[in-house]
Design an enzyme around this catalytic site. Sequence first.
Site, PDB file in Angstrom:
ATOM      1  N   GLY A 150       0.811  -1.210   0.000  1.00 27.13           N
ATOM      2  CA  GLY A 150       0.000   0.000   0.000  1.00 27.13           C
ATOM      3  C   GLY A 150       0.842   1.257   0.000  1.00 27.13           C
ATOM      4  O   GLY A 150       0.513   2.241  -0.670  1.00 27.13           O
ATOM      5  N   TYR A 151       1.938   1.226   0.741  1.00 26.80           N
ATOM      6  CA  TYR A 151       2.827   2.388   0.804  1.00 26.80           C
ATOM      7  C   TYR A 151       3.467   2.643  -0.560  1.00 26.80           C
ATOM      8  O   TYR A 151       3.478   3.762  -1.057  1.00 26.80           O
ATOM      9  CB  TYR A 151       3.904   2.156   1.862  1.00 26.80           C
ATOM     10  CG  TYR A 151       4.845   3.323   2.047  1.00 26.80           C
ATOM     11  CD1 TYR A 151       4.411   4.503   2.632  1.00 26.80           C
ATOM     12  CD2 TYR A 151       6.185   3.237   1.654  1.00 26.80           C
ATOM     13  CE1 TYR A 151       5.270   5.575   2.817  1.00 26.80           C
ATOM     14  CE2 TYR A 151       7.052   4.292   1.830  1.00 26.80           C
ATOM     15  CZ  TYR A 151       6.591   5.464   2.415  1.00 26.80           C
ATOM     16  OH  TYR A 151       7.446   6.530   2.580  1.00 26.80           O
ATOM     17  N   SER A 152       3.995   1.582  -1.175  1.00 23.66           N
ATOM     18  CA  SER A 152       4.590   1.743  -2.503  1.00 23.66           C
ATOM     19  C   SER A 152       3.548   2.220  -3.507  1.00 23.66           C
ATOM     20  O   SER A 152       3.814   3.113  -4.316  1.00 23.66           O
ATOM     21  CB  SER A 152       5.218   0.431  -2.982  1.00 23.66           C
ATOM     22  OG  SER A 152       6.465   0.198  -2.356  1.00 23.66           O
ATOM     23  N   SER A 154       0.933   4.003  -2.961  1.00 17.37           N
ATOM     24  CA  SER A 154       0.608   5.412  -2.704  1.00 17.37           C
ATOM     25  C   SER A 154       1.697   6.338  -3.225  1.00 17.37           C
ATOM     26  O   SER A 154       1.403   7.414  -3.762  1.00 17.37           O
ATOM     27  CB  SER A 154       0.388   5.639  -1.204  1.00 17.37           C
ATOM     28  OG  SER A 154       1.598   5.563  -0.465  1.00 17.37           O
ATOM     29  N   LYS A 155       2.954   5.936  -3.094  1.00 18.66           N
ATOM     30  CA  LYS A 155       4.049   6.788  -3.546  1.00 18.66           C
ATOM     31  C   LYS A 155       4.196   6.757  -5.068  1.00 18.66           C
ATOM     32  O   LYS A 155       4.523   7.779  -5.685  1.00 18.66           O
ATOM     33  CB  LYS A 155       5.357   6.378  -2.863  1.00 18.66           C
ATOM     34  CG  LYS A 155       5.364   6.613  -1.359  1.00 18.66           C
ATOM     35  CD  LYS A 155       5.089   8.063  -0.996  1.00 18.66           C
ATOM     36  CE  LYS A 155       5.213   8.312   0.501  1.00 18.66           C
ATOM     37  NZ  LYS A 155       4.914   9.729   0.861  1.00 18.66           N
TER      38      LYS A 155
END
Length: 267
Positions: A150-152, A154-155
């Site tokens: 999810g973090y990747s 989002s970025k």
Amino acid sequence: MSTFFQNKVVAITGGSDGIGKAIIEALLPLGAKVATCGRNADKLNALKAIHPSVLTIIADVSNYNDCKNFIDSTISTYGGIDILINNAGISMRALLQEAEVDVIKKVMDINFYGTVYCTKLALNTIIERKGTIVGVSSVAGYRGLPGRTGYSASKFAVDGFLESLRTELLESGVNVMWVCPGFTASNIRNAALVKDGSQQGQTPLDEHSLMTAEECAAITLKAIEKRKRTLIYTMGDKRTVWLNKLFPGLTDKLVRNFFYKNGTLVK
């Protein structure tokens, strides 16, 4: 001393601690007028007590109305915005197989939609002032990282959003940029979401060996002043990006080896 930030109005999300707070404390001696927002009222009040000139607004950037209140309050107080730094963010550490979908949604809502909301709301005043829009991204926006789907995502989304916007505004005088700090000593890993959406509450890294928030702030402000397009801060992250472009299969293995030990995610 540079006068670039003298009397510039800088709105920065997530400024109550970590990189955001360090940027604020670097900006104030340079004569900038600063507004910031955050979810933690106690941390914002503590910041206000130390730096009374800073406009502080309680806001969750995943909420459009909170973002509108922050941007509108900044414009009402200072007459406009010269620089918007989309710094607020949250990380995660969970395998997709085990993670609740809501964890990924929350990360996307804060990291991506928070950037979209604040940028959209501040866009007209920044265009009028031929200012700067900044996204604080990550090497995770160039290379997918295990345990951080999810973090990747989002970025990657933030980088694509800002690159599209940069192209739209290429002849407007506005500079749109995204910067990618390396691992920085901060609270982000303690606050990272685990599989059930609770906070990790600890860090798997040696925080004392990481880049300090103050070092990161100095690099960020220099990049803004030079109107960079994008900037990857560390040689290790630059190497990862280039290896991923040239030898993606090899990079898959190298990244896995960095994050795993004996088949278990350890970082």
